[in-house]
Design an enzyme around this catalytic site. Structure first.
Site, mmCIF file in Angstrom:
data_model
loop_
_atom_site.group_PDB
_atom_site.id
_atom_site.type_symbol
_atom_site.label_atom_id
_atom_site.label_comp_id
_atom_site.label_asym_id
_atom_site.label_seq_id
_atom_site.Cartn_x
_atom_site.Cartn_y
_atom_site.Cartn_z
ATOM 1 C CB SER A 175 -0.914 0.019 1.222
ATOM 2 O OG SER A 175 -1.557 1.274 1.345
ATOM 3 C CE1 TYR A 188 -3.926 -2.654 5.015
ATOM 4 C CE2 TYR A 188 -3.217 -0.441 4.396
ATOM 5 C CZ TYR A 188 -3.601 -1.724 4.035
ATOM 6 O OH TYR A 188 -3.636 -2.078 2.709
#
Length: 302
Positions: A175, A188
């Site tokens: 990501s 995350y």
């Protein structure tokens, strides 16, 4: 020996310029893409979201076999049947990639029932969308185990055979938050930064291993259930990516042996800006884009 080292140091700038020139030419010229006709692809978290689209895209582009790993049998079965109906052999296995022993056990089952995995796609991930103080300790550990440590276990399970065969590819669906974190997703962002470091180290470690490559994909916000409810201030300027586009670009990058893929390509600018801009300027950019509050309406699933 000292003279040799001095000569190498003097040649280093020229070598760097040559590498930059080669990269520029490769961007202009189409890369040669390897066929997938003999590849056995395993996708973790393959039952839904990006994982589902990745499995379907590998099958569409000619993979010999596709294997799905996940924790929800219903979604795995549906995806497997859809791929099988398209004409590609597909298998699914229940596996919690956060569980080291379960990964090793299921890897052995895969080798016995399906064959050697030649493309491993580490896609499984979770996000809880809470601040540090509001996060449950077990939830924080779960994020690190699935998003980071699972990569260690799956890679250790399948890489040795790839090295023996001198054929294989390791893929990480990461990501852009690994390099540009936001509030409200501290678990995350931390786990993705860790898995990015894992892939960077692994990519360098495999430079002298013929036939085995790595691809790390760093997409912007993707329109899946996982980040349902996340809002950006300027959706027309920064629209969420479609999961099928991420899948198609990822498979193309694997076939072209691209080591790092940023989606969209404008994310390169973000990384460059962060490398030299002062912190106060970066904070103003975050305020302008609304990334400080983008997780306030988050209601996605883990």
């Amino acid at each position: 020996m000292e003279l040799k080292s001095a000569c190498r140091a003097l040649l280093l700038p020229a070598q760097m310029l040559l590498c930059l020139a080669r990269c520029a030419l490769s961007c202009l010229a189409p890369r040669r893409r390897k066929p997938l006709g003999e590849e056995v692809v395993l996708v973790t978290g393959g039952g839904r979201g990006i994982g589902r689209h990745l499995a379907k895209e590998f099958a569409r582009q000619g993979a010999k076999k596709v294997i799905l790993w996940g924790r929800t049998e219903k979604s795995l079965k549906e995806t497997s049947e859809e791929i099988s109906h398209s004409g590609t052999e597909c298998h699914y296995f229940l596996c919690d990639v956060a569980n080291r022993e379960e990964v090793y056990k299921q890897a052995k089952v895969v080798r016995e029932k399906v064959g050697d995995v030649t493309i491993l796609v580490n896609n499984a991930a979770v996000v809880h969308g809470k601040s540090l103080m509001d996060s449950d300790d077990d939830a924080l550990l779960k994020s690190q185990h699935i998003n980071t440590m699972a990569h260690f276990w799956t890679t250790k399970a399948f890489l040795p055979r790839m090295l023996e065969l001198q054929r294989g590819h390791l893929v990480c669906i990461n990501s852009i938050l690994a390099q540009s974190p936001i509030p409200g997703a501290i678990d995350y962002c931390t786990s993705k930064a860790s898995s990015l470091a894992f892939m960077e180290s692994l990519t360098l470690g495999l430079l002298d291993c013929p036939g085995v490559g790595c691809t790390t994909v760093l997409p912007f916000h993707t329109n899946t259930q996982m980040f349902q409810g996340m809002r950006v201030r300027f959706p027309h300027l920064f629209p969420p990516l479609k999961p099928e586009v991420v899948a198609q670009k990822t498979v193309d990058a694997v076939r072209a042996d691209v080591a790092f893929l940023y989606l969209p390509w404008t994310m390169h600018a973000l990384v460059v800006l962060k490398s030299f801009m002062p912190q106060v300027a970066l904070e103003e950019i975050h305020k302008f884009t609304g990334s400080y509050t983008c997780m306030n309406t988050f209601k996605g699933r883990t």
